[in-house]
Write an enzyme that holds these catalytic residues in place. Sequence first.
Site: not given
Lengths: 406, 406
Positions: A11-12, A124, A129, A131, A196, A200, A297
């Site tokens: 996805t990424v 980053e 995500g 931000i 998760d 972070k 996303g």
Amino acid sequence: MVNIAILGYGTVGSGVVEVIQTNYDSIQKKAGQGICIKYILDLRDFPNDPMQEKIVHDYDIILNDKEINIIVEVMGGLDPAYRFVKAALEQGKSVVTSNKELVAKYGSELIALAKAKNSNFLFEASVGGGIPIIRPLNQSLTADEICEIIGILNGTTNYILTKMKQDGSEFADALKEAQELGFAERDPSADIEGYDACRKIAILSSLAYGGQVDYEDIYTEGISQITRNDIWFTQKFGYEIKLLASSKKIDGKIYVSVAPALITEKNPLYSVFGVFNGIFVKGNVLGDVMFYGSGAGKLPTASAVVSDIVDEIKHLHTNIMTSWASKKIELGEISESKKKFFVRIEGKIKDRLEEIERIFGIVNAIEIEEIENEFAFITPILTEKEFIQKKERLSGICNRIRVESE
Amino acid sequence: MVNIAILGYGTVGSGVVEVIQTNYDSIQKKAGQGICIKYILDLRDFPNDPMQEKIVHDYDIILNDKEINIIVEVMGGLDPAYRFVKAALEQGKSVVTSNKELVAKYGSELIALAKAKNSNFLFEASVGGGIPIIRPLNQSLTADEICEIIGILNGTTNYILTKMKQDGSEFADALKEAQELGFAERDPSADIEGYDACRKIAILSSLAYGGQVDYEDIYTEGISQITRNDIWFTQKFGYEIKLLASSKKIDGKIYVSVAPALITEKNPLYSVFGVFNGIFVKGNVLGDVMFYGSGAGKLPTASAVVSDIVDEIKHLHTNIMTSWASKKIELGEISESKKKFFVRIEGKIKDRLEEIERIFGIVNAIEIEEIENEFAFITPILTEKEFIQKKERLSGICNRIRVESE
């Protein structure tokens, strides 16, 4: 023209390709030169994909290609990501990653390695995500000593809590809906149990305080015990329930935790709903700032990855300083931290208030007409340890949730 | 050790001294070397201030001192700030400023001059006080093409609007209170007429679109016409009134304006109250992000100034690229932009609805029991030009406010 290789075409990875292609001209202008995707490493082939010609299955081809300046690791997981990234940095290549596990576990080592080689290791996209939060912490809030970071760092759990409130649904139903919409994994435990968010906040704390905060040391509690009744009672008190990842410096000691907490509308995180993330930071001279946006996303995450690529192109062979030393930071005991507690309990106020106030002192208690034989109260401020001792003396406790101070 | 000089020992200047002294060690660590404040330029003397020994009255002493690498301009105004800054850059010194007028008017020229001399001209504090926004726009959102920036950029007007809502007070009373509390100047026109926000959105637009947006070209309307009745009616419709500085790219054309506007609770700026600022940015791949914090105040502003000093110390003799070309950007005509309008008008709905709907089509109209002989309605979407034409056909209009699209 700078040659890059992307590790992982999921996805990424496919998002990174899409972002570079969509905004090629403006990115080239900002980076000062163009980006050429020379290789994509994946176990699979993608026969009908225009990128198929870039696909390689052997990492050594990438590692040994002296033309490759930047490696973009978007595979996730620790193995082989750690080996691949370390090998790249040892060769003097710069690395960008979106992999929060890798950064939380090996961040300080990989940062030091990049520094020793005059290259860069940027991440980053590993928190929040799209931000911008890692770069602002590193490069914008440099005049301040950070005293507090409180974040809604997991979009899946925030979506579930928002749905439970909006639709009056139970946890299991909201989770199922999130899975159907692709907001939650089939094995949702990393999100709903708080793991998760824990990785972070470990990353943000390490950057803010300049040392290693091990995620294994962080008290972590998820949202799977939150029920519809908790939401109703807390709403009646004027609170929102959020899964907060919190990191506070109090009297020189650092307290980090991940747990559901109640916040009032005065808290800037109050109106962070659905899959959005919000990160609140307090500096000793700056006061309060908050960063808000899509916490996950494909394209938002890829946007953050590509912004790191641009920064590395602008700083080829120049290390961008990051203060994250390997020295371990010992965290304060959560049992010593002080707060109010929300308690949902069996029975009626009139029958039990005296018993409760004998234990806790004056409490704020409410009932809801629609909920029979249950009520809720909020305790005065006390330490976690005191609360646990006092709660032992009460029967019929359905749930308890911490109240975030204003 | 890097020697700096501060131009102006007012609120921000003394804040810069305080921030450097308070966080000296952590700043030194992040900058890689210590900061020595060698001179402070001011017309006045400060006999009882420990900084008095640094005070000089002659700018040439600073300009000709080869030991001075960085000049911090926090005087405000265009003259002599522009002359001083230009002369410093011509000497190869780097400059930090908090001066929005200077940046809005001469930004592209001063950026180009710094680039030519391999030094830097940074201005994080010129917009949003302590909120990191200039550096994120320049260095974090580099993977994106910015399509929209909407900001609450002036704390004074936001405070006044918040007070009017909370206390039900009229504009003049809320302004007086803001003046008494030091949130508004004795001559408040720069704030309340929108000129301050206008300069700030000119700066953000120039950075976002990479060319010169002249503030003189920006349609600017303040909040002095907003009354208590406007607040009551818009609240009943579910809106908040905010002074929005807005910059949008629509079909390749850029529209910039400053004006009061109605927003719903779905807008992340909805809960930006009091003296806080919020800046919402939309990127074509990133989606929505928002930055929130103290938009003014001595220490938050000084924190942003000092973060720029740190960045310049890390980049002595290396220009940090900024894409703000001198090429002027022609703005789109506000008369062509489309939106709904809130209209407050004399009379009763039952007497006037037919007349209004003959002109505008179906509108959403409401009355409030406490307000006699006035009501309000919201038009369908139409261009500003169409609205002005249609409104001419109606008598007794008390006010009209634009509605921000969701």
